[in-house]
Write a protein that holds these residues in place. Structure first.
Motif, PDB file in Angstrom:
ATOM      1  N   VAL A 184       3.805   8.052 -27.662  1.00 40.76           N
ATOM      2  CA  VAL A 184       2.309   8.101 -27.674  1.00 40.76           C
ATOM      3  C   VAL A 184       1.647   9.343 -28.388  1.00 40.76           C
ATOM      4  N   LEU A 185       2.207  10.341 -28.182  1.00 37.64           N
ATOM      5  CA  LEU A 185       1.783  11.607 -28.689  1.00 37.64           C
ATOM      6  C   LEU A 185       2.547  11.713 -30.215  1.00 37.64           C
ATOM      7  N   LYS A 186       3.416  10.912 -30.755  1.00 33.18           N
ATOM      8  CA  LYS A 186       3.741  11.310 -32.160  1.00 33.18           C
ATOM      9  C   LYS A 186       2.437  10.873 -33.060  1.00 33.18           C
ATOM     10  N   PRO A 187       2.553  11.636 -34.079  1.00 33.49           N
ATOM     11  CA  PRO A 187       1.401  11.594 -35.210  1.00 33.49           C
ATOM     12  C   PRO A 187       0.951  10.209 -35.632  1.00 33.49           C
ATOM     13  N   THR A 188       2.112   9.347 -35.436  1.00 33.11           N
ATOM     14  CA  THR A 188       2.148   8.056 -35.981  1.00 33.11           C
ATOM     15  C   THR A 188       1.695   6.948 -35.049  1.00 33.11           C
ATOM     16  N   SER A 232       2.572  17.739 -30.139  1.00 31.10           N
ATOM     17  CA  SER A 232       3.904  17.175 -30.526  1.00 31.10           C
ATOM     18  C   SER A 232       4.361  18.378 -31.546  1.00 31.10           C
ATOM     19  N   LEU A 233       3.662  19.271 -31.909  1.00 25.96           N
ATOM     20  CA  LEU A 233       4.483  20.526 -32.749  1.00 25.96           C
ATOM     21  C   LEU A 233       5.159  21.560 -31.656  1.00 25.96           C
ATOM     22  N   PHE A 234       4.514  21.671 -30.647  1.00 27.30           N
ATOM     23  CA  PHE A 234       5.113  22.494 -29.658  1.00 27.30           C
ATOM     24  C   PHE A 234       6.089  22.219 -28.852  1.00 27.30           C
ATOM     25  N   LEU A 235       6.218  20.895 -28.498  1.00 27.39           N
ATOM     26  CA  LEU A 235       7.436  20.332 -27.495  1.00 27.39           C
ATOM     27  C   LEU A 235       8.696  20.213 -28.615  1.00 27.39           C
ATOM     28  N   PRO A 236       9.777  20.270 -27.814  1.00 24.61           N
ATOM     29  CA  PRO A 236      11.027  20.325 -28.597  1.00 24.61           C
ATOM     30  C   PRO A 236      11.063  18.700 -29.197  1.00 24.61           C
ATOM     31  N   VAL A 259      -9.249  17.728 -28.386  1.00 30.47           N
ATOM     32  CA  VAL A 259      -8.572  16.968 -29.529  1.00 30.47           C
ATOM     33  C   VAL A 259      -7.491  17.543 -30.181  1.00 30.47           C
ATOM     34  N   ILE A 260      -7.972  18.969 -30.525  1.00 39.91           N
ATOM     35  CA  ILE A 260      -6.965  19.898 -31.458  1.00 39.91           C
ATOM     36  C   ILE A 260      -5.561  19.734 -30.611  1.00 39.91           C
ATOM     37  N   LEU A 261      -5.741  20.124 -29.365  1.00 36.51           N
ATOM     38  CA  LEU A 261      -4.376  20.266 -28.521  1.00 36.51           C
ATOM     39  C   LEU A 261      -3.750  19.062 -28.432  1.00 36.51           C
TER      40      LEU A 261
END
Lengths: 401, 237
Positions: free
Chosen positions: A42-46, A31-35, A24-26
């Motif tokens: 889908v992976l955006k925090p919103t 999205s923080l690690f990807l450019p 879950v943490i990963l």
């Protein structure tokens, strides 16, 4: 030998939980690690994904706590929303920072409770940086535990008369309790405490757990991790209870009250224990629900909410913890995300697709419920658990080879 | 020793027991026979505390049982296998047995007793992970007896263990009952199958509409003309 086996199972379960939490943490922070440009929507925090995961974590605790009572002890209670409401309000009342109370309770000229655990710990450890994080964590944890305790205390009081009833009568009595609680919390006279029919807000929510830099950008997201952590711990405790001698006594009561009594099981005591434990965890999940929707408002905790949770329990299988959890995520994902399109009017090649309009989603849901009740009465899992399925498969493979 | 004196029990206005007196000496098999509605099950249910008595006394090793809670009565060494078996159908055989030991705290001893029950009923060991509801009637009766044994009773009360079972299976059950008795457990047996019960009983009582009308050794009652007529299907002439 039997004990060794269960110890091995417990270690496996513990590892599985840790892996889940790490995943879950990963997922949340990927999205923080990807450019910046290459993050899929889908992976955006919103994204809806995280809303579904958060709500799923909250509801799975509510569903498992209901399953403890309805599935394992055989007491058909419909008071879940009432206990969640108690938990939500207790959490909210104890957590709104003192500084914000005047604004929240402006209709009543400030709050009657001028105290919050976070401020109390804040004055001990400091309100900024690490001290702030510690006081936030401790404040939220204590408020949540108290939320559960208040729900359990109310369960004890109404359990004294109500647990003498059986099946349908118990369901009606607990349903009535939930409705009464909802009305009482909207009562004007209690305004300085409950804020009347208005919502209580500005308490710490899931996103308060995101670790941010001084400039406000996010360093590490924990807003989905937090409900998963709490739910995992609570469900693990419920599992331990179910697998203890108490759990066995609960099941015996479900199967045959007279025979259970003849074994020396004290019916009143065990029913009360199950009822209060279930209410406690419903209270905790109510507190988390308040965090999820960022406010506490009595009119949200309706009978419909209880039915939603009951539906999840039935779909997952009455008497199966893992079934309830899986059904929760399935149900929440469908209702909040995958089946949303049913509510939107859609045009394909200039022609309006028939039936698709606001409200159609609920029609589809009703049909699904009927199908489940008619043809899959035992739900996804029946009374089995996830490890049982794996065990059976490996046994079959062994037999095949 | 269990000693019942002048026991009166009523369900609402209906008098079920009208002054029952009987004794169950230690180490014996005692049987209580009688027609339907004679009050046999009521006697057992009153001893375990499931039914409240109006008056009379039930003494267990000199201690008054009437008015005690069920769990105290059971932990004092009395176990009951209820009528119609009443195993917990959606729990495994092993779980059923563990429920029988619910009031005990000595884990090591419980493990030993599970082994003991499995020795008495090897069929149960084969099926220890099976749900009790999927067992055959005979196996369920074995489980009900085994479950009652798990509280390590000094006195085990069996309510119609032959109910709905084939004659061969009944013989099995009865031979195990005598075997359990030889290992030092006192047995109070309630039966419709008077023939089988009287054959293994050391002491027997006949119950009619809430009264003990006859008593004697099993062999005496087997030979008794009245008993033969009423319960053993023997016609005059």
């Amino acid at each position: 030998m039997i004990q060794k086996k269960s110890k091995k199972g417990a270690v496996t379960a513990l590892i599985a939980c840790l892996v889940l939490l790490a995943a879950v943490i990963l997922l949340e922070n990927i999205s923080l690690f990807l450019p910046a440009g290459s993050v899929p929507n889908v992976l955006k925090p919103t994204s809806q994904l995280f809303a579904v995961l958060k709500k799923g974590a909250v509801y799975s605790l509510a569903a498992v706590s209901m399953n403890l009572l309805n599935g394992f002890t055989g007491l058909f209670s419909l008071g879940q929303a009432g206990f969640m409401l108690l938990g939500a309000y207790t959490y909210a009342i104890l957590s709104v920072p003192v500084a914000d109370r005047a604004a929240v309770y402006y209709l009543y000229g400030g709050s009657a409770v001028n105290f919050s655990f976070q401020d109390m710990f804040g004055s001990l450890f400091g309100a900024e940086g690490l001290g702030g994080a510690v006081s936030l964590g401790l404040g939220v944890a204590i408020s949540m535990v108290l939320a559960g305790c208040v729900a359990a205390a109310f369960a004890y009081l109404i359990g004294l008369p109500v647990l003498r009833l059986k099946s349908d009568y118990l369901a009606i009595a607990t349903l009535g309790f939930a409705e009464i609680i909802k009305a009482v919390f909207q009562w004007q006279a209690l305004g300085p405490v409950t804020n009347g029919a208005n919502m209580i807000k500005s308490f710490p929510t899931f996103s308060s757990f995101n670790i941010t830099r001084a400039d406000g950008t996010v360093l590490l997201r924990l807003s989905t991790f937090f409900p998963f952590l709490v739910s995992t711990i609570c469900i693990a405790i419920i599992c331990l209870l179910i697998n203890s001698t108490y759990g066995r006594a609960f099941k015996a009561i479900r199967e045959d009250e007279t025979a259970a009594e003849a074994m020396g099981i004290n019916l009143a005591k065990h029913k009360m224990l199950s009822f209060c434990t279930s209410a406690f965890f419903a209270g905790v999940s109510g507190a988390m629900f308040a965090m999820f929707v960022t406010n506490a408002q009595a009119k949200v905790y309706t009978t419909t909410m209880t039915y939603e949770i009951l539906l999840i329990v039935v779909i997952g299988g009455i008497g199966s913890v893992s079934g309830s959890v899986m059904a929760t995520f399935l149900y929440v994902a469908c209702s909040e995300w995958w089946l949303r399109f049913l509510d939107n009017e859609t045009f394909l090649g200039g022609i309006q697709v028939p039936f698709l309009r606001a409200g159609f989603r609920m029609v589809v849901f009703s049909v699904v419920i009927m199908i489940v009740v008619l043809f899959f009465r035992r739900g996804l899992m029946g009374s089995r658990e996830l490890p049982d399925l794996l065990k059976k498969r490996s046994r079959k493979e062994a037999a095949g080879s | 020793m269990l000693k019942i004196e002048n026991l009166h029990v009523a369900y609402g206005g209906i008098q079920a027991l009208r002054g029952v007196c009987l004794e169950v000496p230690d180490g014996k098999i005692v049987t209580l026979i009688g027609a339907n509605g004679a009050g046999k099950s009521t006697t057992l249910r009153t001893i375990t505390g499931l039914v409240k008595a109006q008056s009379g006394s039930i003494q267990w090793d000199g201690e008054q049982l009437l008015g005690k809670s069920i769990d105290r009565i059971i932990s004092s060494g009395i176990a009951m296998s209820p009528e119609g078996r009443r195993v917990f159908p959606d729990m495994t055989v092993l779980e059923n047995l563990k429920i029988g030991a619910y009031l005990r705290k000595d884990r090591g001893e419980i493990e030993k007793d599970i082994k003991w029950v499995y020795e008495l009923f090897p069929r149960l060991e084969e099926r220890s992970w099976q749900l009790a509801g999927t067992l055959s009637g005979g196996e369920q009766q074995m489980l009900a007896v085994g479950r009652a044994l798990m509280s390590r009773p000094k006195l085990m009360m069996l309510d119609e263990p032959s109910l709905g079972l084939a004659p061969l299976v009944v013989q099995d059950i009865f031979s195990i009952i005598t075997q359990i008795n030889r290992q030092g457990v006192t047995i109070l047996l309630i039966e419709q199958n008077a023939n089988m019960a009287l054959k293994i009983a050391h002491l027997a009582y006949v119950l009619e509409t809430g009264n003990i009308t006859l008593s004697g050794t099993g062999a005496e009652l087997l030979a008794n003309e009245k008993v033969r007529e009423a319960y053993l299907g023997k016609h005059k002439g």
